[in-house]
Motif scaffolding. Sequence first.
Motif, PDB file in Angstrom:
ATOM      1  N   ALA A  66       0.822  -1.214   0.000  1.00 52.59           N
ATOM      2  CA  ALA A  66       0.000   0.000   0.000  1.00 52.59           C
ATOM      3  C   ALA A  66       0.854   1.261   0.000  1.00 52.59           C
ATOM      4  O   ALA A  66       0.475   2.284  -0.575  1.00 52.59           O
ATOM      5  N   ASN A  67       2.002   1.181   0.653  1.00 50.26           N
ATOM      6  CA  ASN A  67       2.911   2.328   0.695  1.00 50.26           C
ATOM      7  C   ASN A  67       4.202   2.037  -0.074  1.00 50.26           C
ATOM      8  O   ASN A  67       5.191   2.733   0.080  1.00 50.26           O
ATOM      9  N   GLY A  68       4.159   0.977  -0.887  1.00 52.05           N
ATOM     10  CA  GLY A  68       5.356   0.538  -1.585  1.00 52.05           C
ATOM     11  C   GLY A  68       5.700   1.407  -2.781  1.00 52.05           C
ATOM     12  O   GLY A  68       4.832   1.989  -3.426  1.00 52.05           O
ATOM     13  N   ARG A  69       6.988   1.462  -3.082  1.00 55.36           N
ATOM     14  CA  ARG A  69       7.473   2.243  -4.218  1.00 55.36           C
ATOM     15  C   ARG A  69       8.474   1.402  -5.016  1.00 55.36           C
ATOM     16  O   ARG A  69       9.419   0.840  -4.464  1.00 55.36           O
ATOM     17  N   MET A  70       8.221   1.324  -6.322  1.00 53.30           N
ATOM     18  CA  MET A  70       9.172   0.718  -7.239  1.00 53.30           C
ATOM     19  C   MET A  70       9.865   1.841  -7.985  1.00 53.30           C
ATOM     20  O   MET A  70       9.221   2.796  -8.423  1.00 53.30           O
ATOM     21  N   ILE A  71      11.187   1.727  -8.126  1.00 50.22           N
ATOM     22  CA  ILE A  71      11.960   2.784  -8.762  1.00 50.22           C
ATOM     23  C   ILE A  71      12.645   2.237 -10.008  1.00 50.22           C
ATOM     24  O   ILE A  71      13.271   1.182  -9.962  1.00 50.22           O
ATOM     25  N   LYS A  72      12.500   2.963 -11.108  1.00 50.23           N
ATOM     26  CA  LYS A  72      13.192   2.602 -12.338  1.00 50.23           C
ATOM     27  C   LYS A  72      13.711   3.877 -13.002  1.00 50.23           C
ATOM     28  O   LYS A  72      13.349   4.984 -12.607  1.00 50.23           O
ATOM     29  N   ARG A 123      17.066   6.914  -0.025  1.00 46.72           N
ATOM     30  CA  ARG A 123      17.463   7.723   1.140  1.00 46.72           C
ATOM     31  C   ARG A 123      16.349   8.688   1.529  1.00 46.72           C
ATOM     32  O   ARG A 123      16.097   8.897   2.724  1.00 46.72           O
ATOM     33  N   GLN A 124      15.658   9.235   0.542  1.00 49.23           N
ATOM     34  CA  GLN A 124      14.551  10.154   0.833  1.00 49.23           C
ATOM     35  C   GLN A 124      13.396   9.443   1.524  1.00 49.23           C
ATOM     36  O   GLN A 124      12.658  10.050   2.309  1.00 49.23           O
ATOM     37  N   PHE A 125      13.230   8.148   1.248  1.00 47.77           N
ATOM     38  CA  PHE A 125      12.145   7.393   1.875  1.00 47.77           C
ATOM     39  C   PHE A 125      12.299   7.329   3.393  1.00 47.77           C
ATOM     40  O   PHE A 125      11.316   7.155   4.116  1.00 47.77           O
ATOM     41  N   PHE A 143      10.508   1.108   0.095  1.00 46.42           N
ATOM     42  CA  PHE A 143      11.184   0.631  -1.107  1.00 46.42           C
ATOM     43  C   PHE A 143      10.897  -0.859  -1.291  1.00 46.42           C
ATOM     44  O   PHE A 143      11.097  -1.656  -0.371  1.00 46.42           O
ATOM     45  N   VAL A 144      10.415  -1.244  -2.491  1.00 46.06           N
ATOM     46  CA  VAL A 144      10.139  -2.654  -2.748  1.00 46.06           C
ATOM     47  C   VAL A 144      11.037  -3.246  -3.840  1.00 46.06           C
ATOM     48  O   VAL A 144      11.277  -4.446  -3.864  1.00 46.06           O
ATOM     49  N   TYR A 191      20.033  -4.355 -10.460  1.00 48.41           N
ATOM     50  CA  TYR A 191      18.833  -4.624  -9.662  1.00 48.41           C
ATOM     51  C   TYR A 191      19.173  -4.494  -8.174  1.00 48.41           C
ATOM     52  O   TYR A 191      20.280  -4.816  -7.745  1.00 48.41           O
ATOM     53  N   LEU A 192      18.193  -4.053  -7.414  1.00 47.95           N
ATOM     54  CA  LEU A 192      18.334  -4.015  -5.962  1.00 47.95           C
ATOM     55  C   LEU A 192      17.035  -4.507  -5.347  1.00 47.95           C
ATOM     56  O   LEU A 192      15.969  -3.934  -5.577  1.00 47.95           O
ATOM     57  N   ILE A 193      17.124  -5.595  -4.580  1.00 45.87           N
ATOM     58  CA  ILE A 193      15.944  -6.193  -3.953  1.00 45.87           C
ATOM     59  C   ILE A 193      15.701  -5.586  -2.580  1.00 45.87           C
ATOM     60  O   ILE A 193      14.575  -5.273  -2.222  1.00 45.87           O
ATOM     61  N   SER A 194      16.753  -5.405  -1.807  1.00 46.80           N
ATOM     62  CA  SER A 194      16.620  -4.846  -0.457  1.00 46.80           C
ATOM     63  C   SER A 194      17.636  -3.733  -0.257  1.00 46.80           C
ATOM     64  O   SER A 194      18.766  -3.801  -0.751  1.00 46.80           O
ATOM     65  N   SER A 195      17.250  -2.733   0.496  1.00 48.92           N
ATOM     66  CA  SER A 195      18.074  -1.525   0.625  1.00 48.92           C
ATOM     67  C   SER A 195      19.142  -1.623   1.704  1.00 48.92           C
ATOM     68  O   SER A 195      19.698  -0.608   2.113  1.00 48.92           O
ATOM     69  N   PHE A 196      19.494  -2.839   2.158  1.00 53.90           N
ATOM     70  CA  PHE A 196      20.645  -2.908   3.076  1.00 53.90           C
ATOM     71  C   PHE A 196      21.929  -2.558   2.325  1.00 53.90           C
ATOM     72  O   PHE A 196      22.930  -2.203   2.924  1.00 53.90           O
ATOM     73  N   ALA A 197      21.907  -2.669   0.995  1.00 53.09           N
ATOM     74  CA  ALA A 197      22.917  -2.038   0.141  1.00 53.09           C
ATOM     75  C   ALA A 197      22.210  -0.917  -0.597  1.00 53.09           C
ATOM     76  O   ALA A 197      20.996  -0.952  -0.774  1.00 53.09           O
ATOM     77  N   ARG A 198      22.940   0.067  -1.052  1.00 53.84           N
ATOM     78  CA  ARG A 198      22.313   1.205  -1.714  1.00 53.84           C
ATOM     79  C   ARG A 198      22.829   1.406  -3.143  1.00 53.84           C
ATOM     80  O   ARG A 198      22.793   2.496  -3.674  1.00 53.84           O
ATOM     81  N   ASP A 199      23.303   0.322  -3.728  1.00 49.92           N
ATOM     82  CA  ASP A 199      23.682   0.344  -5.134  1.00 49.92           C
ATOM     83  C   ASP A 199      23.206  -0.963  -5.747  1.00 49.92           C
ATOM     84  O   ASP A 199      22.851  -1.907  -5.029  1.00 49.92           O
TER      85      ASP A 199
END
Length: 575
Positions: free
Chosen positions: A348-354, A388-390, A397-398, A407-415
């Motif tokens: 519901a609050n998820g965001r996909m970024i491309k 970072r803005q999230f 972030f999803v 591709y990035l599945i989880s934001s424990f890395a940021r690249d």
Amino acid sequence: MDNWKTAYEKWRTFQHLEPSLKKELEDIKDNKSLEDAFYKELTFGTGGMRGLLGPGINRMNIYTVRKAVNGLVNYLKVNCVNVRDRGVVVSYDSRYMSKEFALETAKVLGDFGIKAHVFNTLHPTPVLSFAVRYLGAVAGVMITASHNPPEYNGFKVYNEDGGQITPEEASDITAAIQKADDELTIPYMEESELKERELLSWIGSEIDNAYLECLEQISNLNADERNQDKELQIVFTPLHGTAYDLVMKGLQQLNFNQVEVVKAQAEPDPEFSTVESPNPEEHQAFSMAIELGKQSGADILIGTDPDADRLGVAVRNDAGEYNVLTGNQLGSLLLDYILSHSEQALLANGRMIKTIVTSELGRKIADYYGVKTIDTLTGFKFIGEKIRQFDATGETFVFGYEESYGYLISSFARDKDAVQAAVHASEMAYFWKKQGKTLHAALDELYERHGYYLEGMSSLTFKGKEGSEKIAAIMKTIRKEPLTEIAGLQVQQIEDYDSGERTILGSEQSIEQIDLPQENVVKYKLEKDSWVCLRPSGTEPKIKCYFGVCGSSKQESDGRLAALKTHMDEVIDQI
């Protein structure tokens, strides 16, 4: 620099020039090569700098690295807190001079009294990103040229959030770098003194173990499934780079035990001797993996680039032949797998970024699950900045991806993270195999549901000073003489990211502002869900032309895509 001879003479007459660089310089006999090495300083862009190895201010060498570190430190001292105590994380890949440049980075940091946390072996770029966050460091430096040819290396900078530096940060760092006039006399500390003053810390297994723990937690398998041996045949090639250990351990901890590695490509090799290009985007890079896959009957082939931030995947098609998925196709499959296994409350609050040149199929899939899509400029640094803005907005972030196999599945890395993606793609293939389907069949289902979205890209390489001028001329002409029709499709909108304006064509033309940073990119949005985008590469001497279409069938989309490519090739050729 207009007078390249002045810079050349300074290097030629410098008494303490590093011996191997001195010999290389003496061996260059023609003026054109000398001019290219000295006519300008190696560009420090939004990701750092990347260039040919060799002597000169327009080359990667210990002096240009020292100057970059010097500028980075002067930027950090002004803009960050507790710089000395927190330190900088440094990692490197398998390229020529990578470990040496990592140590040079530590030497300059040490002269400022700043501790360097340096990996004791070569490591993937996304693990450097993770380490910056895990250690609370003030910045990170990755010595890599990603998938460029062997004669390249690079210096990539990460901010305290673990993301690639933003354009604003890069601009400030560049200004700080340029304040040091003489790259040959940048102060540094010898390694022995670094150790004596405890300004050099070698990173061991602690970071890897923490990373692998995070990696296991993002699995969509339940606890029982994780502990079961998986009936999935995997072939893996790290393409002579950094991914072997962590990808293998990531698969093993989920009990994917039927993994065959392309042995000839498992060892780090700065020459990348078994491939024309160590880039999983290039299908020839999968030649050995495909042969091994045929022998073992593999369900999925996975390949990572040298610094392990890009992943390529090949799967069997309807004819039983291995087909290398495009970055857009794999990204769409991963997105659908992740969202279909996510709780509705999260979405519901998820965001996909491309990015703006990534397939619109991703937006369709996100819409299908009720997830909002956010577009960024090309480059994962912009995706990292959004994540970072999230932290402030509360958005979730999803998934994030770009067409160039990031591709990035989880934001424990940021690249972009090929280790995450390799393990998750294998898990996804296992899920679909249990349903009696290949990933190729799963992709067909996505097309049937959302439309036959196809994408393509062509590029032209223009090296050296003359090449840069040609690329600039192409972009100037495209802006001065904008197209109104491409391959029989009417242009509906022109987005110029340099001016920040979107021109909407029609009976009453109008202009809107684009809420994205400035960049040298022009995108044409056409009728029938088609688009074309022109963009000079930020890391290679290329101009790239991207295409996207959507038809009611694969045949229709193939034809439309080919027509767009042909038309744009003619346009660029005329310019």
